[in-house]
Design a protein around this motif. Structure first.
Motif, mmCIF file in Angstrom:
data_model
loop_
_atom_site.group_PDB
_atom_site.id
_atom_site.type_symbol
_atom_site.label_atom_id
_atom_site.label_comp_id
_atom_site.label_asym_id
_atom_site.label_seq_id
_atom_site.Cartn_x
_atom_site.Cartn_y
_atom_site.Cartn_z
ATOM 1 N N MET A 1 0.846 -1.173 0.000
ATOM 2 C CA MET A 1 0.000 0.000 0.000
ATOM 3 C C MET A 1 0.894 1.240 0.000
ATOM 4 N N ILE A 2 0.520 2.228 -0.802
ATOM 5 C CA ILE A 2 1.299 3.463 -0.853
ATOM 6 C C ILE A 2 0.724 4.481 0.123
ATOM 7 N N SER A 3 1.579 5.360 0.590
ATOM 8 C CA SER A 3 1.123 6.413 1.492
ATOM 9 C C SER A 3 0.651 7.610 0.666
ATOM 10 N N LEU A 4 -0.092 8.481 1.301
ATOM 11 C CA LEU A 4 -0.574 9.681 0.628
ATOM 12 C C LEU A 4 0.598 10.544 0.163
ATOM 13 N N GLU A 5 1.634 10.649 0.981
ATOM 14 C CA GLU A 5 2.804 11.438 0.611
ATOM 15 C C GLU A 5 3.493 10.864 -0.626
ATOM 16 N N GLU A 6 3.584 9.538 -0.695
ATOM 17 C CA GLU A 6 4.191 8.894 -1.861
ATOM 18 C C GLU A 6 3.360 9.142 -3.118
ATOM 19 N N ALA A 7 2.043 9.086 -2.981
ATOM 20 C CA ALA A 7 1.159 9.322 -4.123
ATOM 21 C C ALA A 7 1.288 10.754 -4.616
ATOM 22 N N ILE A 8 1.349 11.707 -3.699
ATOM 23 C CA ILE A 8 1.490 13.120 -4.063
ATOM 24 C C ILE A 8 2.811 13.338 -4.790
ATOM 25 N N GLU A 9 3.896 12.819 -4.235
ATOM 26 C CA GLU A 9 5.208 12.991 -4.840
ATOM 27 C C GLU A 9 5.288 12.332 -6.221
ATOM 28 N N SER A 10 4.749 11.146 -6.334
ATOM 29 C CA SER A 10 4.782 10.415 -7.598
ATOM 30 C C SER A 10 3.991 11.138 -8.688
ATOM 31 N N LEU A 11 2.783 11.595 -8.349
ATOM 32 C CA LEU A 11 1.967 12.300 -9.332
ATOM 33 C C LEU A 11 2.586 13.637 -9.708
ATOM 34 N N ALA A 12 3.102 14.376 -8.736
ATOM 35 C CA ALA A 12 3.742 15.655 -9.026
ATOM 36 C C ALA A 12 4.938 15.475 -9.950
ATOM 37 N N THR A 13 5.737 14.453 -9.701
ATOM 38 C CA THR A 13 6.893 14.175 -10.547
ATOM 39 C C THR A 13 6.469 13.814 -11.959
ATOM 40 N N ARG A 14 5.454 12.968 -12.073
ATOM 41 C CA ARG A 14 4.992 12.547 -13.397
ATOM 42 C C ARG A 14 4.438 13.722 -14.188
ATOM 43 N N VAL A 15 3.627 14.553 -13.560
ATOM 44 C CA VAL A 15 3.016 15.676 -14.273
ATOM 45 C C VAL A 15 4.075 16.715 -14.643
ATOM 46 N N VAL B 1 -2.738 5.619 -12.753
ATOM 47 C CA VAL B 1 -3.033 4.502 -11.854
ATOM 48 C C VAL B 1 -3.070 3.147 -12.562
ATOM 49 N N ARG B 2 -2.663 3.089 -13.814
ATOM 50 C CA ARG B 2 -2.790 1.839 -14.572
ATOM 51 C C ARG B 2 -2.034 0.665 -13.959
ATOM 52 N N ASP B 3 -0.944 0.920 -13.237
ATOM 53 C CA ASP B 3 -0.159 -0.158 -12.626
ATOM 54 C C ASP B 3 -0.592 -0.481 -11.199
ATOM 55 N N LYS B 4 -1.506 0.296 -10.676
ATOM 56 C CA LYS B 4 -1.963 0.082 -9.304
ATOM 57 C C LYS B 4 -3.140 -0.889 -9.311
ATOM 58 N N LYS B 5 -2.943 -2.050 -8.742
ATOM 59 C CA LYS B 5 -3.955 -3.112 -8.792
ATOM 60 C C LYS B 5 -4.969 -3.008 -7.653
ATOM 61 N N GLU B 6 -4.531 -2.552 -6.505
ATOM 62 C CA GLU B 6 -5.409 -2.513 -5.337
ATOM 63 C C GLU B 6 -6.230 -1.229 -5.320
ATOM 64 N N LYS B 7 -7.495 -1.374 -4.982
ATOM 65 C CA LYS B 7 -8.391 -0.213 -4.951
ATOM 66 C C LYS B 7 -7.915 0.850 -3.975
ATOM 67 N N VAL B 8 -7.340 0.416 -2.868
ATOM 68 C CA VAL B 8 -6.887 1.387 -1.875
ATOM 69 C C VAL B 8 -5.796 2.281 -2.454
ATOM 70 N N ASN B 9 -4.927 1.744 -3.303
ATOM 71 C CA ASN B 9 -3.874 2.549 -3.924
ATOM 72 C C ASN B 9 -4.466 3.548 -4.918
ATOM 73 N N ILE B 10 -5.519 3.164 -5.611
ATOM 74 C CA ILE B 10 -6.187 4.082 -6.534
ATOM 75 C C ILE B 10 -6.855 5.206 -5.759
ATOM 76 N N ILE B 11 -7.480 4.879 -4.647
ATOM 77 C CA ILE B 11 -8.140 5.888 -3.810
ATOM 78 C C ILE B 11 -7.114 6.853 -3.236
ATOM 79 N N VAL B 12 -5.996 6.325 -2.745
ATOM 80 C CA VAL B 12 -4.936 7.187 -2.194
ATOM 81 C C VAL B 12 -4.369 8.080 -3.293
ATOM 82 N N SER B 13 -4.224 7.553 -4.495
ATOM 83 C CA SER B 13 -3.736 8.356 -5.619
ATOM 84 C C SER B 13 -4.715 9.476 -5.951
ATOM 85 N N PHE B 14 -6.015 9.182 -5.900
ATOM 86 C CA PHE B 14 -7.032 10.200 -6.148
ATOM 87 C C PHE B 14 -6.952 11.303 -5.094
ATOM 88 N N LEU B 15 -6.793 10.920 -3.842
ATOM 89 C CA LEU B 15 -6.651 11.910 -2.766
ATOM 90 C C LEU B 15 -5.382 12.743 -2.964
#
Length: 76
Positions: free
Chosen positions: A1-15, A27-41
């Protein structure tokens, strides 16, 4: 499971490197729903901070994400 901070950093870097991406692509590589939700947040937090802008054409369509500094100014 990824943390919210990791999701923020990853998305910011990608964009920042691509200038624009879609949420589905991010989110195409994220299989677990919780990781998709954290990425959305994480995406919402970046919008709140003014780092990215998002647009969704209609309900249930993909969300386009781009850096806030790359948009064309709108004159009204």
């Amino acid at each position: 499971m990824i943390s919210l901070e990791e999701a923020i950093e990853s998305l910011a870097t990608r964009v920042q490197s691509a200038l624009k991406t879609s949420f589905q692509h991010f989110v195409r590589d994220k299989k677990e729903k919780v990781n998709i939700i954290v990425s959305f947040l994480g995406m919402l937090e970046l919008v709140k901070r003014g780092i990215v802008q998002v647009e969704q054409a209609s309900h249930f369509q993909d969300i386009e994400i781009e850096t806030a500094g790359t948009t064309v100014p709108k004159y009204g």
